[in-house]
Design an enzyme around this catalytic site. Structure first.
Site, PDB file in Angstrom:
ATOM      1  N   SER A  52      14.852   5.585 -28.617  1.00 50.34           N
ATOM      2  CA  SER A  52      14.868   7.046 -28.704  1.00 50.34           C
ATOM      3  C   SER A  52      13.907   7.566 -29.770  1.00 50.34           C
ATOM      4  CB  SER A  52      16.269   7.545 -29.053  1.00 50.34           C
ATOM      5  OG  SER A  52      17.191   7.160 -28.069  1.00 50.34           O
TER       6      SER A  52
HETATM    7  N1  SAH Z   1      19.752   2.170 -28.998  1.00 47.94           N
HETATM    8  C1  SAH Z   1      18.537   1.512 -28.576  1.00 47.94           C
HETATM    9  C2  SAH Z   1      17.855   2.191 -27.407  1.00 47.94           C
HETATM   10  C3  SAH Z   1      18.684   2.128 -26.192  1.00 47.94           C
HETATM   11  S1  SAH Z   1      17.858   2.334 -24.652  1.00 47.94           S
HETATM   12  C4  SAH Z   1      17.556   1.339 -29.719  1.00 47.94           C
HETATM   13  O1  SAH Z   1      17.841   1.787 -30.831  1.00 47.94           O
HETATM   14  O2  SAH Z   1      16.520   0.710 -29.514  1.00 47.94           O
HETATM   15  C5  SAH Z   1      19.297   2.128 -23.650  1.00 47.94           C
HETATM   16  C6  SAH Z   1      19.809   0.723 -23.586  1.00 47.94           C
HETATM   17  O3  SAH Z   1      21.040   0.748 -22.874  1.00 47.94           O
HETATM   18  C7  SAH Z   1      18.896  -0.233 -22.790  1.00 47.94           C
HETATM   19  O4  SAH Z   1      18.594  -1.332 -23.593  1.00 47.94           O
HETATM   20  C8  SAH Z   1      19.748  -0.622 -21.592  1.00 47.94           C
HETATM   21  O5  SAH Z   1      19.525  -1.944 -21.147  1.00 47.94           O
HETATM   22  C9  SAH Z   1      21.149  -0.436 -22.139  1.00 47.94           C
HETATM   23  N2  SAH Z   1      22.210  -0.262 -21.138  1.00 47.94           N
HETATM   24  C10 SAH Z   1      22.200   0.466 -20.000  1.00 47.94           C
HETATM   25  N3  SAH Z   1      23.386   0.389 -19.386  1.00 47.94           N
HETATM   26  C11 SAH Z   1      24.190  -0.403 -20.167  1.00 47.94           C
HETATM   27  C12 SAH Z   1      25.541  -0.864 -20.071  1.00 47.94           C
HETATM   28  N4  SAH Z   1      26.350  -0.538 -19.063  1.00 47.94           N
HETATM   29  N5  SAH Z   1      26.008  -1.656 -21.065  1.00 47.94           N
HETATM   30  C13 SAH Z   1      25.220  -2.015 -22.116  1.00 47.94           C
HETATM   31  N6  SAH Z   1      23.945  -1.618 -22.248  1.00 47.94           N
HETATM   32  C14 SAH Z   1      23.435  -0.813 -21.288  1.00 47.94           C
END
Ligand code: SAH
Length: 204
Positions: A52
């Protein structure tokens, strides 16, 4: 980055600002992107996922109202950057990621930087992390069609959750507070996150 992108847009919590100044965002991204890492935008972190925008990280963190000793659940570990910011502000971070390669990379980065209070699990985070519940605060960093019921269950009474809710292409950030007789949902800013894919999120 902090003054121009975050303070200027109204984030005030001094502890959050200090954490944003301290955590080295560039360490969480591939070398090739390091020139862009303090810019005002989300960035690709591999496997089609994104880290983000700094402002969104700060705003979501501020909305949780952390004071130092909390146990916090994050869904969507990605690079591990948000987990590190949370780790600066609470007692223990539990973070769940569905893509193992991302979780492995995040683990390596967090270990290298000495973030020992972050536990990572590879799983469908829409189920939360039942064995470690209840949590004082929950942050979902992927866009969800709805507020997943297991996450509300795993929140303590008085606990706060921030989660982007909407369709696949645009969401609104919501702050959910759990009370004795249900939840209070407050609206925050419009946002765009990658989809939360799982049993209580979007189907694959
Ligand atoms: N917080 C992260 C950015 C997240 S991007 C940072 O600081 O870099 C969103 C993330 O959510 C992705 O890595 C994706 O693979 C994960 N994601 C999506 N659906 C999910 C689920 N059901 N359980 C766990 N992770 C999930």
């Amino acid at each position: 980055m902090v003054d121009r992108q975050i303070v200027a847009r109204g984030v005030k919590d001094e502890r959050v600002l200090a954490a944003m100044r301290k955590v080295p965002r560039h360490e969480f991204l591939p070398e090739a992107l390091r020139g862009m890492v303090y810019g005002d935008s989300a960035l690709p972190l591999g496997d089609g996922q994104t880290m983000s925008q700094p402002y969104m990280v700060a705003l979501m963190t501020e909305l949780l109202g952390l004071t130092g000793a909390e146990r916090v659940l994050e869904i969507g570990t990605g690079s591990g950057y948000q987990a590190a910011v949370l780790a600066e502000l609470c007692g223990k971070v539990y973070t769940v990621e569905r893509i193992k390669t991302l979780a492995d990379k995040a683990r390596a980065t967090l270990d290298r930087l000495g973030y020992k209070s972050v536990a990572i699990k590879v799983y469908d985070g829409t189920y939360g992390w039942k064995e470690m519940a209840p949590f004082d605060a929950i942050m979902v960093t992927a866009g969800s069609p709805d507020i997943p019921a297991p996450l509300v269950e795993q929140l303590k009474e008085g606990g706060r959750m921030v989660i982007p809710v909407g369709d696949r292409y645009g969401q609104e950030l919501k702050k959910v507070t759990k009370t004795a007789d249900g939840t209070i949902v407050e609206r925050s800013v419009p946002c765009v996150f990658v989809p939360l894919i799982g049993n209580h999120g979007w189907k694959e």
